[in-house]
Design a protein around this motif. Structure first.
Motif, PDB file in Angstrom:
ATOM      1  N   ARG A  24       0.829  -1.205   0.000  1.00 49.79           N
ATOM      2  CA  ARG A  24       0.000   0.000   0.000  1.00 49.79           C
ATOM      3  C   ARG A  24       0.861   1.252   0.000  1.00 49.79           C
TER       4      ARG A  24
ATOM      5  N   LEU B 214       2.501   1.673  -3.432  1.00 46.30           N
ATOM      6  CA  LEU B 214       1.538   2.100  -4.447  1.00 46.30           C
ATOM      7  C   LEU B 214       1.163   3.563  -4.248  1.00 46.30           C
ATOM      8  N   ALA B 215       1.034   3.975  -3.004  1.00 47.75           N
ATOM      9  CA  ALA B 215       0.682   5.367  -2.739  1.00 47.75           C
ATOM     10  C   ALA B 215       1.744   6.298  -3.302  1.00 47.75           C
TER      11      ALA B 215
ATOM     12  N   GLU C  30       1.590   6.307  -7.103  1.00 47.70           N
ATOM     13  CA  GLU C  30       0.499   7.136  -7.610  1.00 47.70           C
ATOM     14  C   GLU C  30       0.817   8.610  -7.470  1.00 47.70           C
ATOM     15  N   LYS C  31       1.395   8.961  -6.341  1.00 43.77           N
ATOM     16  CA  LYS C  31       1.642  10.380  -6.078  1.00 43.77           C
ATOM     17  C   LYS C  31       2.688  10.956  -7.007  1.00 43.77           C
TER      18      LYS C  31
ATOM     19  N   LYS D  94       5.557  -5.872 -11.763  1.00 46.01           N
ATOM     20  CA  LYS D  94       4.116  -5.653 -11.582  1.00 46.01           C
ATOM     21  C   LYS D  94       3.828  -4.204 -11.241  1.00 46.01           C
ATOM     22  N   GLU D  95       4.751  -3.572 -10.521  1.00 40.38           N
ATOM     23  CA  GLU D  95       4.551  -2.173 -10.171  1.00 40.38           C
ATOM     24  C   GLU D  95       4.679  -1.292 -11.404  1.00 40.38           C
TER      25      GLU D  95
ATOM     26  N   TYR E 192       1.507  -1.457 -13.062  1.00 39.58           N
ATOM     27  CA  TYR E 192       0.559  -0.664 -12.297  1.00 39.58           C
ATOM     28  C   TYR E 192       0.715   0.810 -12.630  1.00 39.58           C
TER      29      TYR E 192
ATOM     30  N   GLU F 157      -0.761   1.563 -16.061  1.00 44.32           N
ATOM     31  CA  GLU F 157      -2.224   1.552 -16.074  1.00 44.32           C
ATOM     32  C   GLU F 157      -2.786   2.728 -15.323  1.00 44.32           C
ATOM     33  N   TYR F 158      -2.187   3.001 -14.170  1.00 45.43           N
ATOM     34  CA  TYR F 158      -2.666   4.120 -13.364  1.00 45.43           C
ATOM     35  C   TYR F 158      -2.500   5.427 -14.135  1.00 45.43           C
TER      36      TYR F 158
ATOM     37  N   LEU G 244      -5.087   5.791 -16.687  1.00 46.48           N
ATOM     38  CA  LEU G 244      -6.367   6.080 -16.047  1.00 46.48           C
ATOM     39  C   LEU G 244      -6.493   7.560 -15.705  1.00 46.48           C
ATOM     40  N   VAL G 245      -5.458   8.091 -15.095  1.00 43.36           N
ATOM     41  CA  VAL G 245      -5.495   9.496 -14.693  1.00 43.36           C
ATOM     42  C   VAL G 245      -5.499  10.412 -15.906  1.00 43.36           C
TER      43      VAL G 245
ATOM     44  N   ARG H  47      -6.611   9.740 -18.868  1.00 39.65           N
ATOM     45  CA  ARG H  47      -7.933   9.702 -19.505  1.00 39.65           C
ATOM     46  C   ARG H  47      -8.912  10.583 -18.762  1.00 39.65           C
ATOM     47  N   HIS H  48      -8.813  10.513 -17.420  1.00 40.22           N
ATOM     48  CA  HIS H  48      -9.746  11.297 -16.616  1.00 40.22           C
ATOM     49  C   HIS H  48      -9.569  12.790 -16.866  1.00 40.22           C
ATOM     50  N   PHE H  49      -8.322  13.233 -16.856  1.00 39.02           N
ATOM     51  CA  PHE H  49      -8.077  14.660 -17.079  1.00 39.02           C
ATOM     52  C   PHE H  49      -8.476  15.083 -18.476  1.00 39.02           C
TER      53      PHE H  49
ATOM     54  N   LEU I 270      -6.979  21.613 -13.162  1.00 37.96           N
ATOM     55  CA  LEU I 270      -6.299  20.349 -12.881  1.00 37.96           C
ATOM     56  C   LEU I 270      -6.216  20.106 -11.381  1.00 37.96           C
TER      57      LEU I 270
ATOM     58  N   LEU J  48      -9.728  13.549  -7.033  1.00 34.40           N
ATOM     59  CA  LEU J  48      -9.235  12.188  -7.268  1.00 34.40           C
ATOM     60  C   LEU J  48      -8.536  11.656  -6.022  1.00 34.40           C
TER      61      LEU J  48
ATOM     62  N   ARG K 197      -9.322   8.200  -4.059  1.00 33.84           N
ATOM     63  CA  ARG K 197      -8.336   7.163  -3.799  1.00 33.84           C
ATOM     64  C   ARG K 197      -8.228   6.878  -2.308  1.00 33.84           C
TER      65      ARG K 197
ATOM     66  N   PHE L  85     -13.870   6.744 -12.927  1.00 34.48           N
ATOM     67  CA  PHE L  85     -12.481   6.633 -12.464  1.00 34.48           C
ATOM     68  C   PHE L  85     -12.409   5.694 -11.271  1.00 34.48           C
TER      69      PHE L  85
ATOM     70  N   LEU M   7      -8.168  -1.776 -10.792  1.00 40.15           N
ATOM     71  CA  LEU M   7      -6.715  -1.762 -10.922  1.00 40.15           C
ATOM     72  C   LEU M   7      -6.047  -2.258  -9.646  1.00 40.15           C
TER      73      LEU M   7
ATOM     74  N   TYR N  91      -4.017  -5.805  -8.893  1.00 40.02           N
ATOM     75  CA  TYR N  91      -2.655  -5.809  -8.382  1.00 40.02           C
ATOM     76  C   TYR N  91      -2.553  -6.690  -7.152  1.00 40.02           C
TER      77      TYR N  91
ATOM     78  N   GLN O 123      -2.630 -10.321  -8.098  1.00 35.46           N
ATOM     79  CA  GLN O 123      -1.368 -10.788  -8.687  1.00 35.46           C
ATOM     80  C   GLN O 123      -0.276 -10.898  -7.645  1.00 35.46           C
TER      81      GLN O 123
ATOM     82  N   LEU P 162      -5.077  -6.235  -0.585  1.00 36.34           N
ATOM     83  CA  LEU P 162      -4.640  -4.950  -0.061  1.00 36.34           C
ATOM     84  C   LEU P 162      -5.689  -4.220   0.765  1.00 36.34           C
TER      85      LEU P 162
END
Lengths: 239, 201
Positions: free
Chosen positions: A114, A117-118, A121-122, A140-141, A144, A147-148, A151-152, A154-156, B83, B90, B94, B120, B127, B131, B134, B139
């Motif tokens: 966690r 991943l945080a 993402e940040k 795998k990260e 991730y 993909e992340y 995703l972001v 696309r959102h923006f 933004l 967002l 999250r 989203f 997502l 993860y 896998q 989590l």
């Protein structure tokens, strides 16, 4: 106490029989297991305390995931063997001890993931653009991150960017990228006597330049100053 | 030739940011304000275009430069506010995903977010779940360190119609409304989090 000795013997036999049935092939020497666990725990502490991502230790994770599976198997076998066994209460105790270890391990692995991943993402854009950071991710990260990021993005695009003039649709120009604050102050413990060079001009005049720090001492310092020493293992962050 | 001056430089963007602060958690997705801010951006862009079209491309007179810069700056500022607005929201989404063990948002929370944001959320949830699958560890479980004292907990059933369940440890429990049970925390954690059981301290 005779009963207690029997109980401990019971643990030993189970561990030995696990060695033959598990395909991890690791040595189940108690000492080695503890050291591995300590290593995982230390990684977890560092990850929580550090502003940036720690290097990924694939071996450590794989080994502990296997261990986790192995322990679950032991419990299943113990539970099955329990029916009609005379040592019901001993088995229950064994099961509960293995359970506690599993819970502990699972928590560490989950919290570690966690935390990472945080950070991913940040600092997604920063990591993507810095090879040295990318190296710290597992395969795998990296997936991730990709993909992340998609995703972001696309959102923006959907909410903002596609409505703006073409020339203004970028989100990865230098000033828009968040990167970890390496000047953050951290608590750390010195493992090996080292010399630390600080260039904090805002500190008292008597603490300028290079200082020698003995092993075992603690320090509050900017992360940037000890970054390399942490990578070398000479300094350890405290959380 | 005096270009038309707008009095709104960056104002809409500012309003967006204020909107974020106006509620304790988050106010509803302000589609109108977002649209207005985007429109302001496009107006600035139109002004830039008007000016640059009126002169030959490689000979923009010096006295146009400040106006061009100003419009561009206002546009960029609004873009940044847009933004930031979306990014902050967002972050909240999250956060919620990681703090609650179940991915289902309550209706009043759903109402706070716009359609794009909910999309989203479900993609993001997928997502992270992938993860976790896998990786081998869930989590959304084990959110806090295991505490030996809390190994067993007392819970009361607060939701009707749960029937009988078989726990991970092999015990079966009849979850009648109002009944209390003394069970392993791990066996019922997911039910407590979803609100079906209440933990008694």
């Amino acid at each position: 106490m005779a009963d207690f000795d029997n109980l401990l013997k019971g643990f030993e036999t189970n561990k030995i029989s696990n060695e033959t049935s598990s395909n991890a092939g690791d040595n189940f020497d108690d000492q080695a297991e503890d050291a591995e666990y300590e290593q995982l725990k230390r990684w977890w502490t560092q990850e929580l305390a550090s502003p940036e991502l720690m290097p990924y230790d694939e071996e450590c994770i794989d080994m502990h995931l296997d261990l986790l599976q192995g322990q679950e198997d032991i419990i299943d076998r113990l539970m099955e063997g329990e029916r009609g066994a005379a040592s019901h209460s001993i088995t229950a105790l064994e099961v509960s001890v293995y359970r506690m270890e599993i819970d502990r391990l699972r928590f560490l692995l989950a919290d570690l993931a966690r935390c990472r991943l945080a950070k991913i993402e940040k600092y997604a854009l920063h990591i993507r653009g810095t090879p040295d950071q990318l190296d710290r991710l597992s395969d795998k990260e990296i997936d991730y991150l990709r993909e992340y990021g998609k995703l972001v993005q696309r959102h923006f695009e959907r909410t903002v960017l596609s409505h703006l003039p073409k020339a203004f649709r970028a989100i990865d120009t230098a000033e828009m990228i968040d990167s970890p604050d390496l000047d953050e102050y951290v608590f750390c413990r010195i493992l090996e006597t080292v010399e630390i060079e600080t260039d904090d001009r805002s500190d008292d005049d008597e603490y300028e330049g290079v200082g020698v720090h003995k092993s075992g001492s603690s320090l509050i310092v900017r992360y940037r100053t000890v970054k390399d020493l942490i990578e070398e293992g000479k300094v350890v962050l405290m959380y | 030739k005096t270009p038309q001056t707008k009095m709104e430089y960056g104002n809409k963007g500012k309003e967006l940011l204020i909107d974020l602060k106006s509620s304790e958690f988050l106010s509803a997705y302000n589609e109108d304000l977002v649209r207005a801010t985007v429109q302001e951006c496009n107006q600035h862009f139109d002004e830039i275009n008007k000016m640059t079209k009126a002169v030959p491309a490689d000979a923009i007179p010096m006295d146009c430069a400040p106006f061009l810069k100003l419009h561009e700056a206002a546009l960029m500022r609004n873009k940044r506010c847009l933004l930031a607005y979306h990014s902050y929201r967002l972050d909240k989404l999250r956060e919620m995903r990681s703090e609650t063990a179940n991915a289902v948002l309550t209706p009043d929370i759903r109402a706070t977010f716009g359609e794009a944001e909910l999309d989203f959320y479900s993609e993001y949830d997928r997502l992270v779940s992938n993860y976790g699958a896998q990786y081998g560890v869930n989590l959304t479980a084990d959110l806090s360190p295991p505490d030996a004292e809390e190994h067993y907990v007392q819970v009361r059933v607060v939701q009707e119609g749960l029937g009988k369940i078989v726990t991970e440890s092999g015990n079966s429990l009849v979850l009648e409304l109002g009944s209390t049970h003394f069970v392993r925390r791990a066996d019922v954690e997911h039910l407590v989090v979803q609100g079906m059981l209440e933990q008694l301290d």
